[in-house]
Design a protein around this motif. Structure first.
Motif, PDB file in Angstrom:
ATOM      1  N   PRO A  70      46.195  26.168  28.335  1.00  0.00           N
ATOM      2  CA  PRO A  70      45.994  24.775  27.922  1.00  0.00           C
ATOM      3  C   PRO A  70      45.079  24.070  28.914  1.00  0.00           C
ATOM      4  O   PRO A  70      45.131  24.321  30.112  1.00  0.00           O
ATOM      5  CB  PRO A  70      47.410  24.195  27.950  1.00  0.00           C
ATOM      6  N   GLY A  71      44.235  23.221  28.409  1.00  0.00           N
ATOM      7  CA  GLY A  71      43.286  22.565  29.303  1.00  0.00           C
ATOM      8  C   GLY A  71      42.092  23.463  29.581  1.00  0.00           C
ATOM      9  O   GLY A  71      41.654  24.220  28.730  1.00  0.00           O
ATOM     10  N   PHE A  72      41.592  23.401  30.804  1.00  0.00           N
ATOM     11  CA  PHE A  72      40.347  24.108  31.098  1.00  0.00           C
ATOM     12  C   PHE A  72      40.490  25.135  32.216  1.00  0.00           C
ATOM     13  O   PHE A  72      39.485  25.675  32.692  1.00  0.00           O
ATOM     14  CB  PHE A  72      39.244  23.101  31.471  1.00  0.00           C
ATOM     15  N   LEU A  73      41.725  25.445  32.651  1.00  0.00           N
ATOM     16  CA  LEU A  73      41.919  26.370  33.758  1.00  0.00           C
ATOM     17  C   LEU A  73      42.300  27.758  33.276  1.00  0.00           C
ATOM     18  O   LEU A  73      42.851  27.935  32.201  1.00  0.00           O
ATOM     19  CB  LEU A  73      42.993  25.827  34.710  1.00  0.00           C
ATOM     20  N   GLY A  74      42.031  28.759  34.129  1.00  0.00           N
ATOM     21  CA  GLY A  74      42.305  30.153  33.809  1.00  0.00           C
ATOM     22  C   GLY A  74      41.014  30.964  33.842  1.00  0.00           C
ATOM     23  O   GLY A  74      39.918  30.406  33.748  1.00  0.00           O
ATOM     24  N   HIS A  75      41.154  32.281  33.973  1.00  0.00           N
ATOM     25  CA  HIS A  75      39.972  33.134  34.043  1.00  0.00           C
ATOM     26  C   HIS A  75      40.321  34.587  33.766  1.00  0.00           C
ATOM     27  O   HIS A  75      41.479  35.006  33.871  1.00  0.00           O
ATOM     28  CB  HIS A  75      39.269  33.014  35.409  1.00  0.00           C
ATOM     29  N   VAL A  76      39.296  35.356  33.396  1.00  0.00           N
ATOM     30  CA  VAL A  76      39.411  36.785  33.085  1.00  0.00           C
ATOM     31  C   VAL A  76      38.323  37.513  33.850  1.00  0.00           C
ATOM     32  O   VAL A  76      37.201  37.013  33.968  1.00  0.00           O
ATOM     33  CB  VAL A  76      39.239  37.034  31.567  1.00  0.00           C
ATOM     34  N   SER A  77      38.648  38.706  34.365  1.00  0.00           N
ATOM     35  CA  SER A  77      37.649  39.484  35.107  1.00  0.00           C
ATOM     36  C   SER A  77      37.682  40.946  34.685  1.00  0.00           C
ATOM     37  O   SER A  77      38.671  41.434  34.121  1.00  0.00           O
ATOM     38  CB  SER A  77      37.890  39.380  36.617  1.00  0.00           C
ATOM     39  N   LEU A  78      36.592  41.626  34.990  1.00  0.00           N
ATOM     40  CA  LEU A  78      36.450  43.049  34.670  1.00  0.00           C
ATOM     41  C   LEU A  78      35.655  43.731  35.776  1.00  0.00           C
ATOM     42  O   LEU A  78      34.526  43.321  36.076  1.00  0.00           O
ATOM     43  CB  LEU A  78      35.736  43.224  33.325  1.00  0.00           C
ATOM     44  N   ARG A  79      36.223  44.752  36.369  1.00  0.00           N
ATOM     45  CA  ARG A  79      35.523  45.527  37.389  1.00  0.00           C
ATOM     46  C   ARG A  79      34.376  46.312  36.748  1.00  0.00           C
ATOM     47  O   ARG A  79      34.561  46.953  35.703  1.00  0.00           O
ATOM     48  CB  ARG A  79      36.512  46.513  38.037  1.00  0.00           C
ATOM     49  N   VAL A  80      33.186  46.289  37.366  1.00  0.00           N
ATOM     50  CA  VAL A  80      32.071  47.072  36.844  1.00  0.00           C
ATOM     51  C   VAL A  80      31.680  48.213  37.777  1.00  0.00           C
ATOM     52  O   VAL A  80      31.086  49.198  37.343  1.00  0.00           O
ATOM     53  CB  VAL A  80      30.843  46.193  36.534  1.00  0.00           C
ATOM     54  N   ASP A  81      31.978  48.069  39.074  1.00  0.00           N
ATOM     55  CA  ASP A  81      31.786  49.166  40.023  1.00  0.00           C
ATOM     56  C   ASP A  81      32.641  48.877  41.255  1.00  0.00           C
ATOM     57  O   ASP A  81      33.465  47.965  41.239  1.00  0.00           O
ATOM     58  CB  ASP A  81      30.301  49.370  40.381  1.00  0.00           C
ATOM     59  N   ASP A  82      32.470  49.645  42.314  1.00  0.00           N
ATOM     60  CA  ASP A  82      33.337  49.505  43.487  1.00  0.00           C
ATOM     61  C   ASP A  82      33.189  48.170  44.192  1.00  0.00           C
ATOM     62  O   ASP A  82      34.101  47.728  44.908  1.00  0.00           O
ATOM     63  CB  ASP A  82      33.052  50.630  44.494  1.00  0.00           C
ATOM     64  N   GLU A  83      32.066  47.510  44.021  1.00  0.00           N
ATOM     65  CA  GLU A  83      31.798  46.291  44.776  1.00  0.00           C
ATOM     66  C   GLU A  83      31.632  45.036  43.931  1.00  0.00           C
ATOM     67  O   GLU A  83      31.574  43.940  44.472  1.00  0.00           O
ATOM     68  CB  GLU A  83      30.505  46.488  45.607  1.00  0.00           C
ATOM     69  N   ARG A  84      31.591  45.177  42.599  1.00  0.00           N
ATOM     70  CA  ARG A  84      31.274  44.015  41.777  1.00  0.00           C
ATOM     71  C   ARG A  84      32.203  43.902  40.564  1.00  0.00           C
ATOM     72  O   ARG A  84      32.773  44.900  40.105  1.00  0.00           O
ATOM     73  CB  ARG A  84      29.818  44.084  41.302  1.00  0.00           C
ATOM     74  N   LEU A  85      32.303  42.681  40.071  1.00  0.00           N
ATOM     75  CA  LEU A  85      33.083  42.405  38.880  1.00  0.00           C
ATOM     76  C   LEU A  85      32.402  41.321  38.068  1.00  0.00           C
ATOM     77  O   LEU A  85      31.614  40.536  38.599  1.00  0.00           O
ATOM     78  CB  LEU A  85      34.501  41.953  39.241  1.00  0.00           C
ATOM     79  N   LEU A  86      32.689  41.325  36.794  1.00  0.00           N
ATOM     80  CA  LEU A  86      32.306  40.218  35.920  1.00  0.00           C
ATOM     81  C   LEU A  86      33.500  39.277  35.838  1.00  0.00           C
ATOM     82  O   LEU A  86      34.635  39.723  35.636  1.00  0.00           O
ATOM     83  CB  LEU A  86      31.946  40.730  34.528  1.00  0.00           C
ATOM     84  N   VAL A  87      33.269  37.982  35.959  1.00  0.00           N
ATOM     85  CA  VAL A  87      34.370  37.028  35.928  1.00  0.00           C
ATOM     86  C   VAL A  87      33.924  35.743  35.246  1.00  0.00           C
ATOM     87  O   VAL A  87      32.761  35.326  35.378  1.00  0.00           O
ATOM     88  CB  VAL A  87      34.909  36.748  37.351  1.00  0.00           C
ATOM     89  N   ARG A  88      34.829  35.124  34.542  1.00  0.00           N
ATOM     90  CA  ARG A  88      34.549  33.851  33.894  1.00  0.00           C
ATOM     91  C   ARG A  88      34.379  32.780  34.974  1.00  0.00           C
ATOM     92  O   ARG A  88      35.270  32.527  35.766  1.00  0.00           O
ATOM     93  CB  ARG A  88      35.714  33.498  32.973  1.00  0.00           C
ATOM     94  N   CYS A  89      33.224  32.163  35.020  1.00  0.00           N
ATOM     95  CA  CYS A  89      32.907  31.147  36.025  1.00  0.00           C
ATOM     96  C   CYS A  89      32.756  29.783  35.360  1.00  0.00           C
ATOM     97  O   CYS A  89      32.783  29.660  34.136  1.00  0.00           O
ATOM     98  CB  CYS A  89      31.627  31.530  36.767  1.00  0.00           C
ATOM     99  N   ARG A  90      32.590  28.772  36.192  1.00  0.00           N
ATOM    100  CA  ARG A  90      32.443  27.406  35.703  1.00  0.00           C
ATOM    101  C   ARG A  90      30.972  27.007  35.750  1.00  0.00           C
ATOM    102  O   ARG A  90      30.348  27.047  36.802  1.00  0.00           O
ATOM    103  CB  ARG A  90      33.293  26.462  36.544  1.00  0.00           C
ATOM    104  N   GLY A  91      30.429  26.615  34.591  1.00  0.00           N
ATOM    105  CA  GLY A  91      29.012  26.312  34.501  1.00  0.00           C
ATOM    106  C   GLY A  91      28.725  24.830  34.453  1.00  0.00           C
ATOM    107  O   GLY A  91      29.623  23.991  34.546  1.00  0.00           O
ATOM    108  N   PRO A  92      27.475  24.487  34.256  1.00  0.00           N
ATOM    109  CA  PRO A  92      27.054  23.073  34.279  1.00  0.00           C
ATOM    110  C   PRO A  92      27.581  22.259  33.105  1.00  0.00           C
ATOM    111  O   PRO A  92      27.615  21.035  33.171  1.00  0.00           O
ATOM    112  CB  PRO A  92      25.527  23.162  34.260  1.00  0.00           C
TER     113      PRO A  92
END
Length: 246
Positions: free
Chosen positions: A23-45
């Protein structure tokens, strides 16, 4: 880069919102793509909340929160609770995807002293087995914005797929994004039923061991693949025709 994965995460965010877990605008989901990086839901303009997430809101970052490639964070900021994701990924090689959500029924059930237990069977077989294994609780109601706090959370979580965060929400970890979302939905469903039973004057009781043992593994084709297609189809229908939350 990673267009399919970004689209998957964006869809997961919208599913969580449609199901009322963010509810509202908080929360996030991520996915590992390699040993050092992940994709994650970020906050945009033009941040409007998870219900309106697009693939452009999903950014590639390092485990330390730096841009995963040139320009990746131009105009976007990583979640304050990025350590919640990255510490799970650092300590759990079995985990590829992490969901952090704020389901109010889960929070209410925990605050009422109701542990998530396997009180239903065939209604939600994966949820029953998940609950039977135990759903631990991280007892601090804090913003998990440092590695030290995230380490406390992962210690409470242990090797379980879901941990409740008291007065806060939950963290769900799985081998893929649909799995992490579906686990969170199962915990939310159990919490709602437990609250309803308690509100009606009843006492939530675990399934008998023989009933729990009788619940079959119906296979990923039904419990994951079809379940996920259903969530996406439900989301599309809701967008085009309007629908109630659940």
């Amino acid at each position: 880069m990673h267009i399919k994965e970004r689209r998957l995460i964006a869809g997961a965010c919208r599913v969580l919102a449609a199901r009322g877990l963010t509810p509202g605008f908080l929360g996030h989901v991520s996915l590992r793509v390699d040993d050092e990086r992940l994709l994650v839901r970020c906050r945009g303009p033009r941040e409007r909340g998870l219900a309106f997430t697009t693939e452009q809101d999903v950014r590639l970052v390092t485990l330390d929160g730096d841009p995963g490639t040139g320009g990746e964070l131009d105009g976007w900021s990583v979640p304050h609770e990025l350590p919640l994701h990255t510490e799970v990924l650092r300590t759990r090689p079995d985990v590829t995807a992490v969901v952090h959500a704020h389901p109010e029924d889960v929070v209410a059930a925990d605050l009422a002293g109701l542990a998530i237990r396997p009180i239903v069977g065939a209604l939600d077989i994966p949820g029953a087995h998940l609950a039977a294994g135990g759903v631990p609780v991280y007892p601090r109601s804090v913003l998990i914005r440092t590695r030290a706090l995230a380490a406390q959370m992962t210690a409470a979580m242990g090797d379980r797929p879901v941990v409740l965060l008291r007065g806060h929400g939950l963290t769900s970890a799985a081998a893929d994004v649909p799995g992490a979302v579906l686990q969170a939905l199962s915990v939310d469903r159990l919490a709602r039923i437990m609250l309803a039973v308690s509100s009606a004057g009843g006492v939530p009781r675990d399934l008998p061991p023989e009933d729990l043992a009788e619940l079959p593994d119906l296979g990923a084709g039904l419990t994951s693949e079809i379940a996920w297609r259903h969530e996406l189809a439900r989301l599309s229908h809701r967008r085009h025709h309007g629908a109630r939350r659940r």
